[in-house]
Scaffold this motif. Structure first.
Motif, short mmCIF file in Angstrom:
data_model
loop_
_atom_site.label_atom_id
_atom_site.label_comp_id
_atom_site.label_asym_id
_atom_site.label_seq_id
_atom_site.Cartn_x
_atom_site.Cartn_y
_atom_site.Cartn_z
N ALA A 145 1.01 -1.38 0.18
CA ALA A 145 0.03 -0.18 0.10
C ALA A 145 0.90 1.29 -0.06
O ALA A 145 2.25 1.15 0.44
CB ALA A 145 -0.88 0.09 1.25
N ASP A 163 0.57 4.15 1.80
CA ASP A 163 1.11 4.41 3.20
C ASP A 163 2.01 3.43 3.91
O ASP A 163 2.02 3.51 5.22
CB ASP A 163 0.06 4.79 3.92
N ALA A 164 2.39 2.04 3.33
CA ALA A 164 2.94 1.12 4.25
C ALA A 164 4.70 1.47 4.01
O ALA A 164 5.14 1.57 3.12
CB ALA A 164 2.49 -0.26 3.72
N ASP A 211 9.75 -0.74 11.14
CA ASP A 211 8.99 -0.62 9.94
C ASP A 211 8.49 -2.01 9.34
O ASP A 211 7.51 -1.97 8.77
CB ASP A 211 10.06 -0.07 8.68
N ARG A 213 5.36 -2.18 11.26
CA ARG A 213 4.29 -1.20 10.91
C ARG A 213 3.93 -1.90 9.36
O ARG A 213 2.65 -1.56 9.30
CB ARG A 213 4.73 -0.07 10.76
N TRP A 214 4.64 -2.56 8.57
CA TRP A 214 4.48 -2.76 7.23
C TRP A 214 3.33 -4.19 7.39
O TRP A 214 2.14 -4.21 6.78
CB TRP A 214 5.49 -3.35 6.43
N PHE A 254 1.17 -4.40 9.73
CA PHE A 254 -0.45 -3.85 10.03
C PHE A 254 -0.97 -3.18 9.11
O PHE A 254 -2.04 -2.72 9.11
CB PHE A 254 -0.09 -3.35 11.26
N ARG A 255 0.00 -2.46 8.06
CA ARG A 255 -0.67 -1.40 7.00
C ARG A 255 -0.64 -1.99 5.56
O ARG A 255 -1.32 -1.46 4.82
CB ARG A 255 0.13 -0.33 7.19
N THR A 256 0.08 -3.28 5.42
CA THR A 256 0.00 -3.41 3.90
C THR A 256 -1.38 -4.12 3.22
O THR A 256 -2.08 -4.62 4.19
CB THR A 256 0.98 -4.57 3.55
N ASP A 257 -1.54 -4.17 2.20
CA ASP A 257 -2.60 -4.64 1.27
C ASP A 257 -2.39 -5.95 0.71
O ASP A 257 -3.11 -6.46 -0.04
CB ASP A 257 -3.55 -3.47 0.65
N ARG A 270 -3.39 -11.75 8.90
CA ARG A 270 -3.91 -10.76 10.04
C ARG A 270 -5.19 -10.80 10.49
O ARG A 270 -5.24 -10.74 11.71
CB ARG A 270 -3.38 -9.18 9.52
#
Length: 227
Positions: A2, A4-5, A14, A17-18, A20-23, A31
């Motif tokens: 994504a 914002d990932a 990082d 964080r990736w 939790f934020r990746t698509d 997840r």
């Protein structure tokens, strides 16, 4: 990934964080599976905290408690001393039908607590979920205290478990013709055989457990939802 990932190669922070934020489809799937498992675990811990028992849920396998419990109902059960107040018989926490009539205490459409117990104290048999009718002392001739409609003999000597072979509860399924102690289900239920007191039911939800256990077409009393 994504927009914002963060780049997971830059640092361990990082990378977390990736996740939790990746698509990324695989990561999203994992997840969601982990999230669902944690939710189930938290709900289970909450139910255990309230119930004091594990498992806190049982699935009704038979129609012996109809019309107040139906086959396939999911029943929430608590340790017998929880929420019992000071009305329970002796130190058992169980309020019998005989006691409840005097104080208008009703559970599941009738007087007295509906308990879950191991028949004759055996952990190898399916637990029973029936109503506690009254308490008998060791050696007691309890025939005169019994409802004549719920015994199949004309005297104590003509029915099973009379005189009482030991102290305990006389129990009965609301839909059954006779007391459990008369029809061979169990001798008087000792306090240590009681697994808990039924608090409320969720209609039909227990069928999920019955289907997976292979008991959707046969059964006697209750089956544990979680083992």
């Amino acid at each position: 990934m994504a927009d914002d990932a963060p780049d997971p190669r830059r640092s361990p922070t990082d990378a977390v964080r990736w996740v939790f934020r990746t698509d990324n489809e695989f990561v999203v799937f994992v997840r969601e599976m982990v999230s669902s498992a944690l939710t189930v675990l938290l709900v289970g811990m909450l139910l255990f905290g309230v119930s004091g028992l594990w498992p806190p849920l049982v699935a009704v396998e038979s129609g012996s408690m109809q019309p107040h419990m139906q086959r396939g109902d999911l029943v929430f059960v608590t340790e017998e001393h929880r929420f019992a107040g000071d009305m329970g018989y002796a130190d058992t926490g169980v309020i019998t039908h005989e006691m409840a009539e005097d104080v208008d205490y009703q559970r599941f459409g009738g007087y007295g607590d509906v308990i879950v117990y191991q028949r004759d104290g055996s952990g190898d048999t399916t637990p029973i979920i029936h109503r506690a009718r009254f308490w008998v002392a060791d050696g007691e001739n309890w025939y005169e205290r019994a409802n004549p409609a719920y015994v199949d003999g004309s005297s104590c000597a003509a029915i099973s478990n009379c005189p009482a072979p030991h102290a305990g509860f006389v129990t009965k399924g609301d839909h059954n013709q006779y007391y459990d102690q008369v029809n061979g289900i169990s001798s008087p239920v000792k306090p240590e055989w009681v697994q808990g007191r039924s608090q409320f039911r969720v209609p039909w939800l227990g069928y999920v457990r019955l289907v997976f256990s292979g008991e959707a077409t046969v059964g006697e009393a209750v089956t544990e939802l979680v083992s």
